[in-house]
Design a protein around this motif. Structure first.
Motif, mmCIF file in Angstrom:
data_model
loop_
_atom_site.group_PDB
_atom_site.id
_atom_site.type_symbol
_atom_site.label_atom_id
_atom_site.label_comp_id
_atom_site.label_asym_id
_atom_site.label_seq_id
_atom_site.Cartn_x
_atom_site.Cartn_y
_atom_site.Cartn_z
ATOM 1 N N VAL A 196 0.720 -1.100 0.052
ATOM 2 C CA VAL A 196 0.135 -0.116 -0.009
ATOM 3 C C VAL A 196 0.912 1.404 -0.004
ATOM 4 O O VAL A 196 0.615 2.384 -0.876
ATOM 5 C CB VAL A 196 -0.971 -0.023 1.106
ATOM 6 C CG1 VAL A 196 -1.521 1.361 1.570
ATOM 7 C CG2 VAL A 196 -1.932 -1.201 1.012
ATOM 8 N N ALA A 197 1.983 1.139 0.646
ATOM 9 C CA ALA A 197 2.848 2.421 0.865
ATOM 10 C C ALA A 197 3.429 2.589 -0.465
ATOM 11 O O ALA A 197 3.559 3.689 -0.915
ATOM 12 C CB ALA A 197 3.587 2.226 1.931
ATOM 13 N N LEU A 198 3.961 1.365 -1.305
ATOM 14 C CA LEU A 198 4.244 1.803 -2.532
ATOM 15 C C LEU A 198 3.429 2.437 -3.446
ATOM 16 O O LEU A 198 3.590 3.212 -4.196
ATOM 17 C CB LEU A 198 4.873 0.284 -3.162
ATOM 18 C CG LEU A 198 5.959 -0.470 -2.447
ATOM 19 C CD1 LEU A 198 6.178 -1.922 -2.829
ATOM 20 C CD2 LEU A 198 7.360 0.308 -2.403
ATOM 21 N N GLY A 199 2.185 1.914 -3.321
ATOM 22 C CA GLY A 199 0.961 2.340 -4.387
ATOM 23 C C GLY A 199 0.850 3.840 -4.138
ATOM 24 O O GLY A 199 0.520 4.564 -4.970
ATOM 25 N N ALA A 200 1.123 4.249 -2.750
ATOM 26 C CA ALA A 200 0.807 5.681 -2.311
ATOM 27 C C ALA A 200 1.920 6.545 -2.692
ATOM 28 O O ALA A 200 2.140 7.763 -2.508
ATOM 29 C CB ALA A 200 0.493 5.702 -0.861
ATOM 30 N N SER A 201 2.999 5.937 -3.213
ATOM 31 C CA SER A 201 4.126 6.598 -3.779
ATOM 32 C C SER A 201 5.141 6.936 -2.353
ATOM 33 O O SER A 201 6.006 8.155 -2.390
ATOM 34 C CB SER A 201 3.930 7.985 -4.451
ATOM 35 O OG SER A 201 3.683 7.731 -5.752
ATOM 36 N N ALA A 202 4.662 6.505 -1.358
ATOM 37 C CA ALA A 202 5.571 6.756 0.040
ATOM 38 C C ALA A 202 6.483 5.434 0.004
ATOM 39 O O ALA A 202 6.510 4.838 1.127
ATOM 40 C CB ALA A 202 4.560 6.342 1.053
ATOM 41 N N TYR A 203 7.473 5.357 -0.875
ATOM 42 C CA TYR A 203 8.616 4.258 -1.059
ATOM 43 C C TYR A 203 9.226 4.372 0.281
ATOM 44 O O TYR A 203 9.792 3.226 0.749
ATOM 45 C CB TYR A 203 9.338 4.356 -2.130
ATOM 46 C CG TYR A 203 8.514 4.558 -3.419
ATOM 47 C CD1 TYR A 203 8.163 3.410 -4.133
ATOM 48 C CD2 TYR A 203 8.277 5.824 -4.072
ATOM 49 C CE1 TYR A 203 7.400 3.492 -5.197
ATOM 50 C CE2 TYR A 203 7.471 5.894 -5.173
ATOM 51 C CZ TYR A 203 7.188 4.838 -5.823
ATOM 52 O OH TYR A 203 6.343 5.037 -7.117
ATOM 53 N N SER A 204 9.670 5.353 0.799
ATOM 54 C CA SER A 204 10.611 5.393 2.109
ATOM 55 C C SER A 204 9.817 4.874 3.215
ATOM 56 O O SER A 204 10.452 4.279 4.117
ATOM 57 C CB SER A 204 10.965 6.680 2.168
ATOM 58 O OG SER A 204 9.970 7.690 2.546
ATOM 59 N N VAL A 205 8.356 5.075 3.237
ATOM 60 C CA VAL A 205 7.514 4.430 4.419
ATOM 61 C C VAL A 205 7.722 2.991 4.059
ATOM 62 O O VAL A 205 7.630 2.183 5.345
ATOM 63 C CB VAL A 205 6.279 5.281 4.338
ATOM 64 C CG1 VAL A 205 5.538 4.462 5.487
ATOM 65 C CG2 VAL A 205 6.203 6.549 4.552
ATOM 66 N N ALA A 206 7.708 2.484 2.879
ATOM 67 C CA ALA A 206 7.505 1.058 2.724
ATOM 68 C C ALA A 206 8.910 0.310 3.230
ATOM 69 O O ALA A 206 8.786 -0.507 3.898
ATOM 70 C CB ALA A 206 7.381 0.613 1.347
ATOM 71 N N ILE A 207 9.984 1.082 2.857
ATOM 72 C CA ILE A 207 11.349 0.512 3.222
ATOM 73 C C ILE A 207 11.386 0.567 4.519
ATOM 74 O O ILE A 207 12.152 -0.330 5.353
ATOM 75 C CB ILE A 207 12.306 1.340 2.468
ATOM 76 C CG1 ILE A 207 12.181 1.114 1.061
ATOM 77 C CG2 ILE A 207 13.560 0.778 2.886
ATOM 78 C CD1 ILE A 207 12.386 -0.375 0.563
ATOM 79 N N PHE A 208 10.829 1.635 5.124
ATOM 80 C CA PHE A 208 10.881 1.750 6.815
ATOM 81 C C PHE A 208 10.227 0.688 7.423
ATOM 82 O O PHE A 208 10.588 0.072 8.589
ATOM 83 C CB PHE A 208 10.562 3.260 6.916
ATOM 84 C CG PHE A 208 10.666 3.480 8.558
ATOM 85 C CD1 PHE A 208 11.702 3.220 9.517
ATOM 86 C CD2 PHE A 208 9.222 4.003 9.141
ATOM 87 C CE1 PHE A 208 11.806 3.578 10.608
ATOM 88 C CE2 PHE A 208 9.467 4.321 10.655
ATOM 89 C CZ PHE A 208 10.784 4.360 11.415
#
Length: 674
Positions: free
Chosen positions: A333-345
């Motif tokens: 979901v974070a990737l789809g929201a363009s929050a890539y850094s949140v996904a990696i976090f």
């Protein structure tokens, strides 16, 4: 400055050396010069070298050093170079530390867990080989090497899941994982092929430099945007590797492997490879809102609906496995929201607390004499105090308790979904929010049934044969019942070491990773995707953020899940049974895991068998054998039978044939020339 290509090679190849020494010289393949003790000392020492090297690389990256270069040219394809190289930037450096540190904990833990297993050296060889494969994946600077690491972790996971190869369920599970991942890998290869065909290079940087040009192209013969098709194909690969719906069915069955593998595969390594890959290719995914919408919807479905399946599981490892499926959905979901850094976090925080939970589950299994059924447990807190407190810490981190590591990453995913401007974001927002309650419910159900309440284990060992006993709660090492006991220090030490980052790493790194400049240059976010900017505008520090959480809906959903689990499984256990009786239809759907396995086995697998049988009978036997092979033989035989009659052996017959042939040739020459 510590970093150099030589150091990168040492980091990647040290686990490979350990795998070779333990595998070739410890299993009888080339002798048994490496014994049990030497195998774990060698592999742990060499993985330790990778840990130290990875930390040095991370420190160097923090000082501003970057590296993107080849160490070996493997082949030339026209003007395109196929190389082995490394890309060392903030994204890869962080992944290297996470992968190697969790792997080291698993290696140490394995000494105790696999102490009685005859495949001891082979197991250490496999997990070191797995570590090497994952490092090659995250350190690569080109799509060829990425694919090598991608397939290598899939191959080694096949070996690890089926480690106990005499058990039919293990063989079924590893074959299932292998085949499902091949479906995803087919899409992955298509995505890589499209990018290579139109960019003319395998190198990440060179492909990303052409991103704007690729965004203007369409797939030949269609009006589909090339960048969208390529990104969706790449994500299909991630769906297989990171167990997204509908390619998720392999992961729960992979619990057939030894518990250390559950931690290694499902915490920080294989299942997070897809998340890492999408983040790495963020310059391309940012150019396709269609691909991002597809990603966020798939992730939201997994975050909610796969988490629900954890509520009805009775195998301790399977509960944690469905938790992994749900948390991978959150990352997606974070990737789809363009929050890539949140996904990696979240990938990083999840690596620590999920490895803690899996290894804690393994400690419980050891203490319960290898009984995995939570219905046979209860009251283990007083028998296994270290396992209990560390498991509780992992649970609190998983559900998103304020100030724990999982809280900072998970809460930002929910907020990112609310701020995303791609189609499907609203569904993702509510799915992730409801998923908070579901996560709390199944997590505390597991915790209360295992560590609190009435002691349900049978010291005589008869519980192992009790009616209704979970088929997956088998005894891996031939043990039987008895009073539970705490695990040895080689098992509890990794639990304690993993518990520390499960508590502190979120608060320590959230500001730096999400709102600093750490990922600058490694992750690209387009201006039309405002999620990260919105998160930054509401950020006032880790203390204020955690304190504010006590007034949010997400926190009270966590509390509600914990309270309901406490009441239903400790105070009034009749409630779950009553709910099950009144919701038989829903329970049937959940027990059959939404019928994904049924569809795969009865429709896809049976259809493939029927197709294969038809091709065998009609194409192979009928056309190839019947017509092309046997038919041509019969035709030659018939021709031979006719021509054989002309071979009489009389000279005057042959002379007559020669005269007739000569006359025919002369006639053709005379009249044909006119």
């Amino acid at each position: 400055m510590y970093s150099s290509p030589s150091l990168y090679l040492v980091i990647a190849l040290a686990p490979l050396l350990g795998a070779i020494l333990a595998g070739l010289f410890g299993t009888g393949f080339l002798g048994r010069q490496v014994g049990r003790r030497a195998s774990h000392l060698l592999t742990i020492a060499l993985v330790g070298v990778s840990v130290v090297g990875s930390v040095l690389v991370l420190l160097d990256v923090l000082n501003g050093h970057r590296f993107d270069g080849a160490v070996y040219t493997w082949s030339m394809l026209g003007d395109a170079k196929l190389e082995i190289g490394f890309l060392i930037d903030p994204l890869s450096a962080l992944m290297m530390v996470v992968v190697t540190s969790v792997s080291l904990m698993v290696h140490i833990y394995t000494i105790g867990y696999m102490a009685e297993d005859p495949g001891y050296q082979r197991f250490f060889s496999y997990i070191s080989l797995f570590t090497f494969s994952m490092l090659m994946l995250v350190m690569s600077n080109n799509m060829l090497q990425l694919f090598f690491g991608w397939e290598a972790v899939g191959l080694v996971s096949y070996l690890l899941i089926g480690f106990w190869y005499t058990r039919p369920t293990a063989i079924f599970a590893n074959m299932k994982a292998f085949l499902v991942n091949r479906v995803g890998d087919f899409g992955f290869v298509l995505g890589i092929g499209l990018l290579f065909a139109y960019a003319g290079t395998m190198h990440y940087g060179e492909v990303f430099e052409q991103a704007d040009k690729l965004a203007t192209l369409t797939l030949p013969g269609t009006d589909w945007m090339l960048i969208t098709v390529a990104c969706i194909c790449l994500f299909i690969g991630a769906m297989g590797k990171s167990a997204q719906v509908p390619l998720h069915a392999w992961l729960p069955d992979s619990m057939e492997g030894p518990t250390p593998i559950s931690a290694l595969i499902h915490a920080a390594t294989m299942v997070t490879a897809g998340i890492f890959m999408v983040a790495r290719f963020s310059p391309l995914f940012e150019l396709s809102n269609t691909a991002l919408s597809f990603i966020i919807i798939i992730g939201a479905i997994g975050a909610l609906f796969l988490g629900i399946l954890g509520i009805i599981q009775n195998d301790i490892k399977r509960v944690v496995a469905y938790s992994t499926l749900s948390q991978l959905g959150y990352m997606t979901v974070a990737l789809g929201a363009s929050a890539y850094s949140v996904a990696i976090f979240h990938l990083m925080t999840h690596a620590f607390f999920k490895a803690l939970l899996f290894l804690g589950a393994g400690s419980v299994i050891m203490g319960m004499h290898h009984d995995q059924d939570i219905r046979n447990m209860g009251g283990l807190r007083k028998y296994m105090p270290i396992t209990w407190i560390t498991f509780l810490i992992g649970t609190l981190a998983l559900v998103g308790t304020p100030f724990f590591s999982g809280f900072y990453s998970k809460e930002h995913i929910i907020e990112a979904a609310a701020s995303a401007n791609v189609w499907g974001a609203s569904f993702a927002k509510y799915a992730t929010l409801i998923g908070v309650f579901v996560t709390s419910l199944y997590s505390f159900r597991l915790y209360f049934l295992v560590f609190h309440g009435k002691e349900r284990f049978d010291v005589s060992g008869q519980a192992h044969n009790a009616p209704g006993h979970d088929d997956h709660s088998h005894d891996d090492h031939g043990h039987h019942g008895g009073v539970p006991h705490e695990s040895p220090w080689v098992v509890t030490l990794p639990l304690v070491l993993l518990a520390v980052p499960s508590v502190f790493v979120g608060a320590w790194l959230v500001d730096f990773l999400l709102f600093g400049s750490y990922f600058k240059g490694a992750i690209v976010v387009a201006t039309q995707h405002p999620a990260m900017a919105d998160l930054a505008s509401h950020w006032h520090g880790w203390v204020a953020y955690a304190l504010h959480a006590f007034s949010t809906l997400a926190f009270w959903l966590v509390v509600a899940g914990a309270v309901i689990a406490w009441y239903c499984y400790l105070i009034n256990p009749k409630v779950p049974a009553a709910i099950q009786r009144h919701l038989k239809g829903v329970n049937c759907i959940l027990e059959n895991k939404y019928f994904f396995d049924w569809f795969n086995e009865q429709v896809l697998a049976r259809g493939a068998r029927l197709l294969g049988k038809g091709l065998w009978q009609q194409a192979d036997r009928g056309l190839i054998d019947g017509v092309l092979v046997n038919g041509s033989a019969k035709l030659i035989g018939a021709i031979a039978a006719v021509t054989r009659r002309l071979q009489t052996g009389y000279i005057y017959h042959y002379a007559f044939a020669m005269i007739i042939g000569l006359m025919a040739a002369i006639t053709y020459i005379i009249f044909g020339s006119k």
